[in-house]
Design a protein around this motif. Structure first.
Motif, PDB file in Angstrom:
ATOM      1  N   SER A  33      18.568  88.198 -43.665  1.00 43.11           N
ATOM      2  CA  SER A  33      18.658  88.202 -45.135  1.00 43.11           C
ATOM      3  C   SER A  33      19.980  88.798 -45.613  1.00 43.11           C
ATOM      4  O   SER A  33      20.579  88.296 -46.569  1.00 43.11           O
ATOM      5  CB  SER A  33      17.481  88.960 -45.748  1.00 43.11           C
ATOM      6  OG  SER A  33      17.469  90.305 -45.310  1.00 43.11           O
ATOM      7  N   VAL A  34      20.464  89.837 -44.957  1.00 41.06           N
ATOM      8  CA  VAL A  34      21.749  90.435 -45.325  1.00 41.06           C
ATOM      9  C   VAL A  34      22.885  89.486 -44.949  1.00 41.06           C
ATOM     10  O   VAL A  34      23.825  89.290 -45.734  1.00 41.06           O
ATOM     11  CB  VAL A  34      21.929  91.829 -44.686  1.00 41.06           C
ATOM     12  CG1 VAL A  34      23.354  92.341 -44.856  1.00 41.06           C
ATOM     13  CG2 VAL A  34      20.931  92.808 -45.271  1.00 41.06           C
ATOM     14  N   ARG A  35      22.800  88.872 -43.779  1.00 36.82           N
ATOM     15  CA  ARG A  35      23.830  87.893 -43.387  1.00 36.82           C
ATOM     16  C   ARG A  35      23.900  86.751 -44.392  1.00 36.82           C
ATOM     17  O   ARG A  35      24.989  86.281 -44.732  1.00 36.82           O
ATOM     18  CB  ARG A  35      23.563  87.351 -41.975  1.00 36.82           C
ATOM     19  CG  ARG A  35      23.807  88.367 -40.878  1.00 36.82           C
ATOM     20  CD  ARG A  35      23.848  87.752 -39.481  1.00 36.82           C
ATOM     21  NE  ARG A  35      22.940  86.657 -39.259  1.00 36.82           N
ATOM     22  CZ  ARG A  35      21.710  86.767 -38.762  1.00 36.82           C
ATOM     23  NH1 ARG A  35      21.243  87.952 -38.426  1.00 36.82           N
ATOM     24  NH2 ARG A  35      20.959  85.696 -38.577  1.00 36.82           N
ATOM     25  N   ASP A  36      22.754  86.296 -44.883  1.00 41.11           N
ATOM     26  CA  ASP A  36      22.741  85.228 -45.887  1.00 41.11           C
ATOM     27  C   ASP A  36      23.451  85.672 -47.165  1.00 41.11           C
ATOM     28  O   ASP A  36      24.281  84.938 -47.710  1.00 41.11           O
ATOM     29  CB  ASP A  36      21.304  84.798 -46.222  1.00 41.11           C
ATOM     30  CG  ASP A  36      20.640  83.984 -45.136  1.00 41.11           C
ATOM     31  OD1 ASP A  36      21.345  83.398 -44.286  1.00 41.11           O
ATOM     32  OD2 ASP A  36      19.393  83.926 -45.148  1.00 41.11           O
ATOM     33  N   VAL A  56      23.561  78.806 -49.353  1.00 38.08           N
ATOM     34  CA  VAL A  56      22.461  78.852 -50.325  1.00 38.08           C
ATOM     35  C   VAL A  56      21.263  78.095 -49.754  1.00 38.08           C
ATOM     36  O   VAL A  56      20.123  78.572 -49.841  1.00 38.08           O
ATOM     37  CB  VAL A  56      22.907  78.281 -51.692  1.00 38.08           C
ATOM     38  CG1 VAL A  56      21.706  77.974 -52.576  1.00 38.08           C
ATOM     39  CG2 VAL A  56      23.838  79.257 -52.388  1.00 38.08           C
ATOM     40  N   LYS A  57      21.511  76.946 -49.158  1.00 43.95           N
ATOM     41  CA  LYS A  57      20.420  76.169 -48.557  1.00 43.95           C
ATOM     42  C   LYS A  57      19.789  76.924 -47.391  1.00 43.95           C
ATOM     43  O   LYS A  57      18.563  76.965 -47.268  1.00 43.95           O
ATOM     44  CB  LYS A  57      20.934  74.793 -48.122  1.00 43.95           C
ATOM     45  CG  LYS A  57      21.258  73.892 -49.304  1.00 43.95           C
ATOM     46  CD  LYS A  57      21.939  72.608 -48.870  1.00 43.95           C
ATOM     47  CE  LYS A  57      22.277  71.748 -50.080  1.00 43.95           C
ATOM     48  NZ  LYS A  57      23.120  70.600 -49.722  1.00 43.95           N
ATOM     49  N   GLU A  58      20.612  77.526 -46.543  1.00 45.65           N
ATOM     50  CA  GLU A  58      20.078  78.323 -45.437  1.00 45.65           C
ATOM     51  C   GLU A  58      19.225  79.471 -45.954  1.00 45.65           C
ATOM     52  O   GLU A  58      18.134  79.731 -45.440  1.00 45.65           O
ATOM     53  CB  GLU A  58      21.209  78.893 -44.575  1.00 45.65           C
ATOM     54  CG  GLU A  58      21.823  77.915 -43.634  1.00 45.65           C
ATOM     55  CD  GLU A  58      22.924  78.532 -42.789  1.00 45.65           C
ATOM     56  OE1 GLU A  58      23.200  77.952 -41.730  1.00 45.65           O
ATOM     57  OE2 GLU A  58      23.510  79.566 -43.182  1.00 45.65           O
ATOM     58  N   GLY A  63      13.755  81.842 -46.812  1.00 48.31           N
ATOM     59  CA  GLY A  63      12.810  82.493 -47.707  1.00 48.31           C
ATOM     60  C   GLY A  63      13.421  83.341 -48.808  1.00 48.31           C
ATOM     61  O   GLY A  63      12.688  84.055 -49.507  1.00 48.31           O
ATOM     62  N   GLU A  64      14.724  83.289 -48.970  1.00 46.85           N
ATOM     63  CA  GLU A  64      15.360  84.067 -50.037  1.00 46.85           C
ATOM     64  C   GLU A  64      14.906  83.567 -51.400  1.00 46.85           C
ATOM     65  O   GLU A  64      14.744  82.375 -51.612  1.00 46.85           O
ATOM     66  CB  GLU A  64      16.891  83.973 -49.931  1.00 46.85           C
ATOM     67  CG  GLU A  64      17.635  84.830 -50.931  1.00 46.85           C
ATOM     68  CD  GLU A  64      17.299  86.305 -50.838  1.00 46.85           C
ATOM     69  OE1 GLU A  64      16.565  86.805 -51.727  1.00 46.85           O
ATOM     70  OE2 GLU A  64      17.750  86.963 -49.886  1.00 46.85           O
ATOM     71  N   ARG A  65      14.701  84.515 -52.310  1.00 49.96           N
ATOM     72  CA  ARG A  65      14.307  84.172 -53.675  1.00 49.96           C
ATOM     73  C   ARG A  65      15.504  83.633 -54.447  1.00 49.96           C
ATOM     74  O   ARG A  65      16.591  84.212 -54.400  1.00 49.96           O
ATOM     75  CB  ARG A  65      13.742  85.401 -54.385  1.00 49.96           C
ATOM     76  CG  ARG A  65      12.443  85.850 -53.758  1.00 49.96           C
ATOM     77  CD  ARG A  65      11.795  87.059 -54.426  1.00 49.96           C
ATOM     78  NE  ARG A  65      12.431  87.593 -55.595  1.00 49.96           N
ATOM     79  CZ  ARG A  65      12.747  88.888 -55.751  1.00 49.96           C
ATOM     80  NH1 ARG A  65      12.487  89.757 -54.808  1.00 49.96           N
ATOM     81  NH2 ARG A  65      13.301  89.315 -56.863  1.00 49.96           N
ATOM     82  N   ASP A 154      18.806  69.731 -45.074  1.00 42.93           N
ATOM     83  CA  ASP A 154      18.059  68.852 -45.970  1.00 42.93           C
ATOM     84  C   ASP A 154      16.640  69.388 -46.189  1.00 42.93           C
ATOM     85  O   ASP A 154      16.001  69.078 -47.179  1.00 42.93           O
ATOM     86  CB  ASP A 154      18.043  67.416 -45.450  1.00 42.93           C
ATOM     87  CG  ASP A 154      17.695  67.292 -43.977  1.00 42.93           C
ATOM     88  OD1 ASP A 154      17.796  68.293 -43.231  1.00 42.93           O
ATOM     89  OD2 ASP A 154      17.343  66.182 -43.553  1.00 42.93           O
ATOM     90  N   LYS A 155      16.190  70.270 -45.293  1.00 42.30           N
ATOM     91  CA  LYS A 155      14.870  70.884 -45.417  1.00 42.30           C
ATOM     92  C   LYS A 155      14.778  71.860 -46.604  1.00 42.30           C
ATOM     93  O   LYS A 155      13.703  72.251 -47.010  1.00 42.30           O
ATOM     94  CB  LYS A 155      14.506  71.605 -44.138  1.00 42.30           C
ATOM     95  CG  LYS A 155      14.331  70.704 -42.947  1.00 42.30           C
ATOM     96  CD  LYS A 155      14.010  71.509 -41.688  1.00 42.30           C
ATOM     97  CE  LYS A 155      13.915  70.630 -40.492  1.00 42.30           C
ATOM     98  NZ  LYS A 155      15.165  70.529 -39.741  1.00 42.30           N
ATOM     99  N   ALA A 156      15.925  72.244 -47.147  1.00 38.37           N
ATOM    100  CA  ALA A 156      15.926  73.161 -48.287  1.00 38.37           C
ATOM    101  C   ALA A 156      15.446  72.488 -49.559  1.00 38.37           C
ATOM    102  O   ALA A 156      15.079  73.157 -50.515  1.00 38.37           O
ATOM    103  CB  ALA A 156      17.333  73.731 -48.495  1.00 38.37           C
TER     104      ALA A 156
END
Length: 159
Positions: A33-36, A56-58, A63-65, A154-156
């Motif tokens: 989550s921090v890396r994102d 953003v997609k990753e 699970g990021e809000r 594309d799964k995002a």
């Protein structure tokens, strides 16, 4: 926007080694989550549409809000980020936009209260990597979303 050159095709061995380096970061002491957040924030600062789109997609897949993603440009004023995340974002900003006088002691001290030496080292490598990716993708105008299928983004379900 059209891509200037395909740096992956032009320098396949360098790309492969840098991708290996980047993939090693997934095993670092820094949580996903921090890396994102770091990847998104650095990409915002560097104006890298390709990397911003990708990360953003990753983050969404991880699970990021969405509201937290929207708050990243104003993370200092937002109440949605924990002290550890704030420290990582401050470190990201100072290393992405290196001041002429270097990294201020107060930022370093703030980060050291949230991260062990190993974690801070790993975080710094993560910031180095995203800044390098930003630079190559900005330089060659890599088209946002062009690698979605290859990376499973594309799964995002973001279009």
């Amino acid at each position: 926007m059209s891509q200037r050159i395909n740096y992956i095709q032009q320098s396949p061995e360098l790309f492969k080694k840098f991708l290996e380096f980047s993939n090693l970061l997934k095993e670092s002491a820094i949580e996903e989550s921090v890396r994102d957040l770091v990847s998104i924030r650095a990409s915002q600062l560097n104006g890298c549409a390709f990397c911003l789109d990708m990360h953003v997609k990753e983050a969404k897949i991880h699970g990021e809000r969405e509201l937290r993603i929207h708050h990243l440009p104003a993370w200092r004023e937002s109440t949605l980020f924990a002290p550890r995340e704030r420290a990582a974002l401050a470190w990201t900003e100072v290393l992405t936009k290196l001041p002429e006088q270097g990294v201020p002691d107060d930022i370093y001290e703030r980060v050291r209260t949230q991260f062990s030496e190993k974690e801070l080292s790993d975080l710094t490598y993560d910031i180095m990597a995203i800044n390098a990716w930003n630079r190559v993708n900005v330089a060659f105008r890599t088209v946002p979303g062009s690698a979605d299928k290859a990376y499973g983004l594309d799964k995002a379900n973001l279009t």
